[in-house]
Design a protein around this motif. Sequence first.
Motif, PDB file in Angstrom:
ATOM      1  N   SER A 166      13.273  16.278 -24.875  1.00  0.00           N
ATOM      2  CA  SER A 166      12.996  16.286 -23.438  1.00  0.00           C
ATOM      3  C   SER A 166      11.985  15.204 -23.064  1.00  0.00           C
ATOM      4  O   SER A 166      11.105  14.847 -23.853  1.00  0.00           O
ATOM      5  CB  SER A 166      12.439  17.660 -23.036  1.00  0.00           C
ATOM      6  N   VAL A 167      12.138  14.715 -21.846  1.00  0.00           N
ATOM      7  CA  VAL A 167      11.126  13.864 -21.214  1.00  0.00           C
ATOM      8  C   VAL A 167      10.760  14.503 -19.886  1.00  0.00           C
ATOM      9  O   VAL A 167      11.641  14.927 -19.129  1.00  0.00           O
ATOM     10  CB  VAL A 167      11.653  12.442 -20.971  1.00  0.00           C
ATOM     11  N   ARG A 168       9.474  14.623 -19.622  1.00  0.00           N
ATOM     12  CA  ARG A 168       9.037  15.106 -18.314  1.00  0.00           C
ATOM     13  C   ARG A 168       8.328  13.987 -17.572  1.00  0.00           C
ATOM     14  O   ARG A 168       7.775  13.053 -18.177  1.00  0.00           O
ATOM     15  CB  ARG A 168       8.124  16.328 -18.436  1.00  0.00           C
ATOM     16  N   ASP A 169       8.316  14.101 -16.243  1.00  0.00           N
ATOM     17  CA  ASP A 169       7.823  13.031 -15.385  1.00  0.00           C
ATOM     18  C   ASP A 169       7.149  13.667 -14.168  1.00  0.00           C
ATOM     19  O   ASP A 169       7.647  14.649 -13.626  1.00  0.00           O
ATOM     20  CB  ASP A 169       9.031  12.178 -14.965  1.00  0.00           C
ATOM     21  N   HIS A 170       6.012  13.126 -13.765  1.00  0.00           N
ATOM     22  CA  HIS A 170       5.322  13.594 -12.563  1.00  0.00           C
ATOM     23  C   HIS A 170       4.788  12.377 -11.822  1.00  0.00           C
ATOM     24  O   HIS A 170       4.142  11.509 -12.428  1.00  0.00           O
ATOM     25  CB  HIS A 170       4.172  14.540 -12.935  1.00  0.00           C
ATOM     26  N   SER A 171       5.081  12.296 -10.521  1.00  0.00           N
ATOM     27  CA  SER A 171       4.573  11.179  -9.723  1.00  0.00           C
ATOM     28  C   SER A 171       4.260  11.655  -8.314  1.00  0.00           C
ATOM     29  O   SER A 171       4.813  12.660  -7.845  1.00  0.00           O
ATOM     30  CB  SER A 171       5.601  10.035  -9.673  1.00  0.00           C
ATOM     31  N   TRP A 172       3.357  10.932  -7.645  1.00  0.00           N
ATOM     32  CA  TRP A 172       3.103  11.237  -6.242  1.00  0.00           C
ATOM     33  C   TRP A 172       2.653   9.983  -5.500  1.00  0.00           C
ATOM     34  O   TRP A 172       2.114   9.042  -6.072  1.00  0.00           O
ATOM     35  CB  TRP A 172       2.087  12.373  -6.094  1.00  0.00           C
ATOM     36  N   GLY A 173       2.949   9.994  -4.203  1.00  0.00           N
ATOM     37  CA  GLY A 173       2.676   8.858  -3.328  1.00  0.00           C
ATOM     38  C   GLY A 173       3.757   8.811  -2.260  1.00  0.00           C
ATOM     39  O   GLY A 173       4.591   9.712  -2.149  1.00  0.00           O
ATOM     40  N   GLN A 186       0.828  -1.203   0.000  1.00  0.00           N
ATOM     41  CA  GLN A 186       0.000   0.000   0.000  1.00  0.00           C
ATOM     42  C   GLN A 186       0.865   1.257   0.000  1.00  0.00           C
ATOM     43  O   GLN A 186       0.575   2.242  -0.670  1.00  0.00           O
ATOM     44  CB  GLN A 186      -0.920   0.005   1.229  1.00  0.00           C
ATOM     45  N   ASP A 187       1.981   1.181   0.748  1.00  0.00           N
ATOM     46  CA  ASP A 187       2.873   2.323   0.833  1.00  0.00           C
ATOM     47  C   ASP A 187       3.563   2.624  -0.494  1.00  0.00           C
ATOM     48  O   ASP A 187       3.963   3.758  -0.753  1.00  0.00           O
ATOM     49  CB  ASP A 187       3.935   2.084   1.918  1.00  0.00           C
ATOM     50  N   MET A 188       3.744   1.597  -1.360  1.00  0.00           N
ATOM     51  CA  MET A 188       4.449   1.833  -2.616  1.00  0.00           C
ATOM     52  C   MET A 188       3.505   2.235  -3.754  1.00  0.00           C
ATOM     53  O   MET A 188       3.955   2.519  -4.863  1.00  0.00           O
ATOM     54  CB  MET A 188       5.235   0.580  -3.046  1.00  0.00           C
ATOM     55  N   LYS A 189       2.218   2.327  -3.464  1.00  0.00           N
ATOM     56  CA  LYS A 189       1.248   2.696  -4.492  1.00  0.00           C
ATOM     57  C   LYS A 189       1.419   4.165  -4.879  1.00  0.00           C
ATOM     58  O   LYS A 189       1.399   5.055  -4.029  1.00  0.00           O
ATOM     59  CB  LYS A 189      -0.177   2.457  -3.991  1.00  0.00           C
ATOM     60  N   LYS A 190       1.615   4.412  -6.161  1.00  0.00           N
ATOM     61  CA  LYS A 190       1.864   5.767  -6.643  1.00  0.00           C
ATOM     62  C   LYS A 190       1.101   6.026  -7.940  1.00  0.00           C
ATOM     63  O   LYS A 190       0.729   5.088  -8.647  1.00  0.00           O
ATOM     64  CB  LYS A 190       3.357   5.993  -6.916  1.00  0.00           C
ATOM     65  N   VAL A 191       0.927   7.286  -8.246  1.00  0.00           N
ATOM     66  CA  VAL A 191       0.491   7.713  -9.572  1.00  0.00           C
ATOM     67  C   VAL A 191       1.722   8.244 -10.287  1.00  0.00           C
ATOM     68  O   VAL A 191       2.524   8.986  -9.707  1.00  0.00           O
ATOM     69  CB  VAL A 191      -0.595   8.798  -9.495  1.00  0.00           C
ATOM     70  N   HIS A 192       1.894   7.860 -11.531  1.00  0.00           N
ATOM     71  CA  HIS A 192       3.100   8.231 -12.276  1.00  0.00           C
ATOM     72  C   HIS A 192       2.702   8.492 -13.724  1.00  0.00           C
ATOM     73  O   HIS A 192       2.074   7.654 -14.365  1.00  0.00           O
ATOM     74  CB  HIS A 192       4.116   7.076 -12.197  1.00  0.00           C
ATOM     75  N   VAL A 193       3.064   9.672 -14.233  1.00  0.00           N
ATOM     76  CA  VAL A 193       2.803  10.005 -15.631  1.00  0.00           C
ATOM     77  C   VAL A 193       4.099  10.506 -16.265  1.00  0.00           C
ATOM     78  O   VAL A 193       4.994  11.014 -15.589  1.00  0.00           O
ATOM     79  CB  VAL A 193       1.685  11.062 -15.785  1.00  0.00           C
ATOM     80  N   GLU A 194       4.176  10.352 -17.585  1.00  0.00           N
ATOM     81  CA  GLU A 194       5.388  10.726 -18.306  1.00  0.00           C
ATOM     82  C   GLU A 194       5.014  11.190 -19.713  1.00  0.00           C
ATOM     83  O   GLU A 194       4.007  10.759 -20.280  1.00  0.00           O
ATOM     84  CB  GLU A 194       6.331   9.523 -18.372  1.00  0.00           C
ATOM     85  N   GLN A 195       5.855  12.065 -20.279  1.00  0.00           N
ATOM     86  CA  GLN A 195       5.598  12.576 -21.623  1.00  0.00           C
ATOM     87  C   GLN A 195       6.918  12.958 -22.296  1.00  0.00           C
ATOM     88  O   GLN A 195       7.806  13.527 -21.661  1.00  0.00           O
ATOM     89  CB  GLN A 195       4.691  13.807 -21.551  1.00  0.00           C
ATOM     90  N   GLY A 196       7.040  12.652 -23.559  1.00  0.00           N
ATOM     91  CA  GLY A 196       8.213  13.032 -24.335  1.00  0.00           C
ATOM     92  C   GLY A 196       7.906  14.197 -25.253  1.00  0.00           C
ATOM     93  O   GLY A 196       6.780  14.351 -25.738  1.00  0.00           O
ATOM     94  N   GLY A 197       8.918  15.038 -25.491  1.00  0.00           N
ATOM     95  CA  GLY A 197       8.713  16.184 -26.369  1.00  0.00           C
ATOM     96  C   GLY A 197       9.989  16.969 -26.562  1.00  0.00           C
ATOM     97  O   GLY A 197      11.079  16.407 -26.678  1.00  0.00           O
ATOM     98  N   THR A 198       9.867  18.281 -26.587  1.00  0.00           N
ATOM     99  CA  THR A 198      11.012  19.180 -26.719  1.00  0.00           C
ATOM    100  C   THR A 198      10.970  20.213 -25.608  1.00  0.00           C
ATOM    101  O   THR A 198       9.904  20.479 -25.030  1.00  0.00           O
ATOM    102  CB  THR A 198      10.998  19.912 -28.070  1.00  0.00           C
ATOM    103  N   ILE A 199      12.133  20.804 -25.309  1.00  0.00           N
ATOM    104  CA  ILE A 199      12.175  21.927 -24.379  1.00  0.00           C
ATOM    105  C   ILE A 199      13.119  22.966 -24.975  1.00  0.00           C
ATOM    106  O   ILE A 199      14.258  22.669 -25.329  1.00  0.00           O
ATOM    107  CB  ILE A 199      12.581  21.486 -22.954  1.00  0.00           C
ATOM    108  N   LYS A 200      12.585  24.185 -25.138  1.00  0.00           N
ATOM    109  CA  LYS A 200      13.320  25.240 -25.846  1.00  0.00           C
ATOM    110  C   LYS A 200      13.244  26.539 -25.054  1.00  0.00           C
ATOM    111  O   LYS A 200      12.314  26.756 -24.284  1.00  0.00           O
ATOM    112  CB  LYS A 200      12.715  25.473 -27.238  1.00  0.00           C
ATOM    113  N   GLY A 201      14.229  27.419 -25.287  1.00  0.00           N
ATOM    114  CA  GLY A 201      14.194  28.723 -24.644  1.00  0.00           C
ATOM    115  C   GLY A 201      15.576  29.303 -24.483  1.00  0.00           C
ATOM    116  O   GLY A 201      16.467  29.033 -25.289  1.00  0.00           O
TER     117      GLY A 201
END
Length: 334
Positions: free
Chosen positions: A200-207, A170-185
């Motif tokens: 670029s790859v971005r990543d967002h997770s919580w738990g 239960q403690d290791m249960k997480k939500v995890h999303v990821e997306q590939g693209g570009t990062i410019k600036g």
Amino acid sequence: MKNRLKQQVAKWMVGRSKKEPLLPLAELEKKHKDSSKALFNDSSYFNGLGKDGSYFVVRQSFRTTRGNEYWLKFYFPDIGQLELKNFQGEEGEGFQQGALRFECLEMGKRWRVLYEGAIWQGSIEHEIAVDLVFEGQRALVDFGRATFPERTAKALAKEPWSRAFFKKLQDMKKVHVEQGGTIKGTVVLNGKSRQVDWISVRDHSWGIRQWENWERHVWLSGVLENGEVFNASFIDYKYLSGLSAGYVTDGKELHFLQECPTISEFAKHPPVPEEGELVLGYSDGVNIKLRWKIYGNFDFIMDGKYIIYEGMAEYWINGVKGRGVAEFGRIDQN
């Protein structure tokens, strides 16, 4: 017979979790807090890799205990490595620690990364201003659909079951999303501006995240020159090993990882293979040969217990070239 029954029960448990409805985009793109869980963690990450050999990573992690975490490191061939350190940025309402901010410009598509202040090259302090925009080339992927029930069930079944074991699950249960693209600036260092144009790859997770319970992990992810995105992730906890997840895109189609080796089969001696090749099987009969070669890295140590080697790699999938992260983590043996 007993192990077969455990596998059936485990498969049912995993399958049940995969039937849970996907979270709305607004939930996936916001910062999450849970003060009732002492080790709750919300982590967001972006990387960038250029054709000229430059690269960067940035991460913000908001934690209910132990203090927040941050990463901001750059490497430019003509300058060397720059890093944010000794930073005491106050947490803001959204994804913000002081002058380090992530702003959502378009949910599921575009994010802005901002920082202005001191950055260090060894013992030398510089002034830097960062203004980068990430744009997704493929859809945001929810890892709630990226695990293969049969493989996860087999990993669960081989462990001794107890109340304490299921509490850890239960403690290791997480939500995890990821997306590939570009990062410019722009990156302005000591008043001198340079334009960057990186994949670029971005990543967002919580738990809940307890680094001391991690044994090893590998995260291979990147963007190919044809715009397709891939991921193959592996993790061994101290109480559960052999877990994996991942995906590969084909236009608007997603194929999820089903067949792959374990970490010990491809990353034991040495623990960080600078070059390697994996044969991976994804859903819908998609099979790929993934080859990588690491050419640079950043190092991090998490809570003084877990070492992360953040490798930057060239990739080839069935002959198509790309770039991305080859991250190898392990518990500190000292």
